[in-house]
Design a protein around this motif. Structure first.
Motif, PDB file in Angstrom:
ATOM      1  N   ALA A  51       0.753  -1.160   0.056  1.00  0.00           N
ATOM      2  CA  ALA A  51       0.074  -0.207   0.127  1.00  0.00           C
ATOM      3  C   ALA A  51       0.872   1.284  -0.031  1.00  0.00           C
ATOM      4  O   ALA A  51       0.563   2.076  -0.722  1.00  0.00           O
ATOM      5  N   VAL A  52       2.056   1.455   0.883  1.00  0.00           N
ATOM      6  CA  VAL A  52       2.816   2.446   0.895  1.00  0.00           C
ATOM      7  C   VAL A  52       3.191   2.616  -0.443  1.00  0.00           C
ATOM      8  O   VAL A  52       3.601   3.698  -0.977  1.00  0.00           O
ATOM      9  N   LEU A  53       3.905   1.447  -0.840  1.00  0.00           N
ATOM     10  CA  LEU A  53       4.683   1.457  -2.502  1.00  0.00           C
ATOM     11  C   LEU A  53       3.511   2.160  -3.494  1.00  0.00           C
ATOM     12  O   LEU A  53       4.046   2.869  -4.343  1.00  0.00           O
ATOM     13  N   SER A  54       2.434   1.552  -3.416  1.00  0.00           N
ATOM     14  CA  SER A  54       1.667   2.002  -4.557  1.00  0.00           C
ATOM     15  C   SER A  54       1.275   3.482  -4.249  1.00  0.00           C
ATOM     16  O   SER A  54       1.379   4.249  -5.138  1.00  0.00           O
ATOM     17  N   ASP A  55       1.201   4.012  -3.013  1.00  0.00           N
ATOM     18  CA  ASP A  55       0.925   5.555  -2.768  1.00  0.00           C
ATOM     19  C   ASP A  55       2.077   6.308  -3.459  1.00  0.00           C
ATOM     20  O   ASP A  55       2.166   7.203  -4.005  1.00  0.00           O
ATOM     21  N   ARG A  56       3.378   5.655  -2.938  1.00  0.00           N
ATOM     22  CA  ARG A  56       4.758   6.480  -3.168  1.00  0.00           C
ATOM     23  C   ARG A  56       4.608   6.738  -4.971  1.00  0.00           C
ATOM     24  O   ARG A  56       5.084   7.513  -5.663  1.00  0.00           O
ATOM     25  N   TYR A  57       4.349   5.279  -5.609  1.00  0.00           N
ATOM     26  CA  TYR A  57       4.355   5.607  -7.154  1.00  0.00           C
ATOM     27  C   TYR A  57       3.369   6.590  -7.496  1.00  0.00           C
ATOM     28  O   TYR A  57       3.563   7.248  -8.518  1.00  0.00           O
ATOM     29  N   ARG A  58       2.046   6.629  -7.263  1.00  0.00           N
ATOM     30  CA  ARG A  58       1.134   7.505  -7.503  1.00  0.00           C
ATOM     31  C   ARG A  58       1.716   9.016  -7.226  1.00  0.00           C
ATOM     32  O   ARG A  58       1.104   9.796  -7.888  1.00  0.00           O
ATOM     33  N   GLU A  59       2.193   9.262  -5.852  1.00  0.00           N
ATOM     34  CA  GLU A  59       2.531  10.548  -5.372  1.00  0.00           C
ATOM     35  C   GLU A  59       3.845  11.148  -6.069  1.00  0.00           C
ATOM     36  O   GLU A  59       4.023  12.138  -5.838  1.00  0.00           O
ATOM     37  N   GLU A  60       4.626  10.027  -6.561  1.00  0.00           N
ATOM     38  CA  GLU A  60       6.130  10.226  -7.002  1.00  0.00           C
ATOM     39  C   GLU A  60       5.990  11.584  -7.894  1.00  0.00           C
ATOM     40  O   GLU A  60       5.335  11.757  -8.866  1.00  0.00           O
ATOM     41  N   LYS A  61       7.017  12.575  -7.446  1.00  0.00           N
ATOM     42  CA  LYS A  61       7.232  13.467  -8.068  1.00  0.00           C
ATOM     43  C   LYS A  61       8.490  13.769  -9.227  1.00  0.00           C
ATOM     44  O   LYS A  61       8.571  14.925  -9.685  1.00  0.00           O
ATOM     45  N   GLY A  62       9.186  12.634  -9.129  1.00  0.00           N
ATOM     46  CA  GLY A  62      10.368  12.764 -10.138  1.00  0.00           C
ATOM     47  C   GLY A  62      11.654  13.249  -9.485  1.00  0.00           C
ATOM     48  O   GLY A  62      12.509  14.008  -9.953  1.00  0.00           O
ATOM     49  N   ASP A  63      11.486  13.563  -8.163  1.00  0.00           N
ATOM     50  CA  ASP A  63      12.789  14.432  -7.558  1.00  0.00           C
ATOM     51  C   ASP A  63      13.507  13.340  -6.761  1.00  0.00           C
ATOM     52  O   ASP A  63      14.390  14.031  -5.911  1.00  0.00           O
ATOM     53  N   GLY A  64      13.508  12.342  -7.166  1.00  0.00           N
ATOM     54  CA  GLY A  64      14.774  11.301  -6.913  1.00  0.00           C
ATOM     55  C   GLY A  64      14.550  10.624  -5.478  1.00  0.00           C
ATOM     56  O   GLY A  64      15.483  10.179  -4.851  1.00  0.00           O
ATOM     57  N   SER A  65      13.437  10.811  -4.927  1.00  0.00           N
ATOM     58  CA  SER A  65      13.268  10.342  -3.401  1.00  0.00           C
ATOM     59  C   SER A  65      12.963   8.696  -3.661  1.00  0.00           C
ATOM     60  O   SER A  65      12.687   8.075  -4.698  1.00  0.00           O
ATOM     61  N   ARG A  66      13.483   8.102  -2.822  1.00  0.00           N
ATOM     62  CA  ARG A  66      13.405   6.521  -2.709  1.00  0.00           C
ATOM     63  C   ARG A  66      11.928   6.198  -2.560  1.00  0.00           C
ATOM     64  O   ARG A  66      11.324   6.287  -1.426  1.00  0.00           O
ATOM     65  N   LEU A  67      11.585   5.192  -3.463  1.00  0.00           N
ATOM     66  CA  LEU A  67      10.296   4.465  -3.241  1.00  0.00           C
ATOM     67  C   LEU A  67      10.168   3.132  -2.623  1.00  0.00           C
ATOM     68  O   LEU A  67       9.414   2.773  -2.034  1.00  0.00           O
ATOM     69  N   VAL A  68      11.465   2.390  -2.687  1.00  0.00           N
ATOM     70  CA  VAL A  68      11.573   1.073  -1.988  1.00  0.00           C
ATOM     71  C   VAL A  68      12.725   1.183  -1.213  1.00  0.00           C
ATOM     72  O   VAL A  68      14.083   1.632  -1.668  1.00  0.00           O
ATOM     73  N   THR A  69      12.475   0.953   0.335  1.00  0.00           N
ATOM     74  CA  THR A  69      13.620   1.219   1.469  1.00  0.00           C
ATOM     75  C   THR A  69      13.906   0.115   1.973  1.00  0.00           C
ATOM     76  O   THR A  69      14.871   0.085   2.705  1.00  0.00           O
ATOM     77  N   ASN A  70      13.251  -1.059   1.935  1.00  0.00           N
ATOM     78  CA  ASN A  70      13.867  -2.265   2.506  1.00  0.00           C
ATOM     79  C   ASN A  70      13.447  -3.417   2.074  1.00  0.00           C
ATOM     80  O   ASN A  70      12.580  -3.454   0.932  1.00  0.00           O
ATOM     81  N   ASP A  71      13.821  -4.696   2.545  1.00  0.00           N
ATOM     82  CA  ASP A  71      13.550  -5.948   1.996  1.00  0.00           C
ATOM     83  C   ASP A  71      12.127  -6.399   1.861  1.00  0.00           C
ATOM     84  O   ASP A  71      11.792  -7.062   0.763  1.00  0.00           O
ATOM     85  N   CYS A  72      11.067  -6.200   2.827  1.00  0.00           N
ATOM     86  CA  CYS A  72       9.993  -6.463   2.681  1.00  0.00           C
ATOM     87  C   CYS A  72       8.999  -5.538   1.308  1.00  0.00           C
ATOM     88  O   CYS A  72       8.452  -5.957   0.713  1.00  0.00           O
ATOM     89  N   ALA A  73       9.510  -4.093   1.234  1.00  0.00           N
ATOM     90  CA  ALA A  73       9.044  -3.391   0.286  1.00  0.00           C
ATOM     91  C   ALA A  73       9.309  -4.026  -1.161  1.00  0.00           C
ATOM     92  O   ALA A  73       8.608  -3.986  -2.106  1.00  0.00           O
ATOM     93  N   ALA A  74      10.600  -4.332  -1.204  1.00  0.00           N
ATOM     94  CA  ALA A  74      11.306  -5.114  -2.458  1.00  0.00           C
ATOM     95  C   ALA A  74      10.212  -6.184  -2.842  1.00  0.00           C
ATOM     96  O   ALA A  74      10.042  -6.669  -3.636  1.00  0.00           O
ATOM     97  N   ALA A  75      10.010  -7.034  -1.680  1.00  0.00           N
ATOM     98  CA  ALA A  75       9.218  -8.557  -1.920  1.00  0.00           C
ATOM     99  C   ALA A  75       7.818  -8.005  -2.545  1.00  0.00           C
ATOM    100  O   ALA A  75       7.041  -8.626  -3.094  1.00  0.00           O
TER     101      ALA A  75
END
Length: 124
Positions: A28-52
């Motif tokens: 859910a967090v990942l999906s929100d980050r992708y929808r809100e991503e502004k192209g500013d270089g912020s990290r979208l995936v930050t840990n092993d659980c998010a990568a999975a």
């Protein structure tokens, strides 16, 4: 192009290492980050659980999108493709798609800044 069963199974095995609730929250967090991503270089995936979570929820769509684009591009290209470079490779969806469509590449360079994504991509 059908998403390879072996790839789906490997992603599911990686996801099985985490509690279902934890994976759902990460997805859910990942999906929100992708929808809100502004192209500013912020990290979208930050840990092993998010990568999975990425591997089981978003990677199949990335694989399919790359596959479709590659099939279309190859209708207009008659050369041989032996190498590829993927910048922002994530877990390697583009390399897997290219391998399925083109066959074995001589070389594939995958650049990814997130350790968790690189590690999981190598495992997959």
């Amino acid at each position: 192009m059908q998403y390879p069963a072996e790839l789906r199974s490997a992603a599911e095995e990686s996801a099985a290492l985490f509690a279902h609730k934890e994976l759902m929250r990460a997805a859910a967090v990942l999906s929100d980050r992708y929808r809100e991503e502004k192209g500013d270089g912020s990290r979208l995936v930050t840990n092993d659980c998010a990568a999975a979570a990425y591997a089981v929820t978003r990677m199949p769509a990335s694989f399919t999108a790359v596959s479709s684009a590659l099939v279309y591009a190859l209708m207009h290209f008659d050369g041989d493709i032996k190498t590829m470079t993927d910048i922002g490779a994530g877990t390697g969806a583009a390399v897997f798609a290219c391998s399925e469509i083109i066959g074995e590449l001589d070389d594939a360079l995958c650049l990814e800044r997130e350790d968790s994504m690189r590690t999981l991509g190598k495992k997959l």
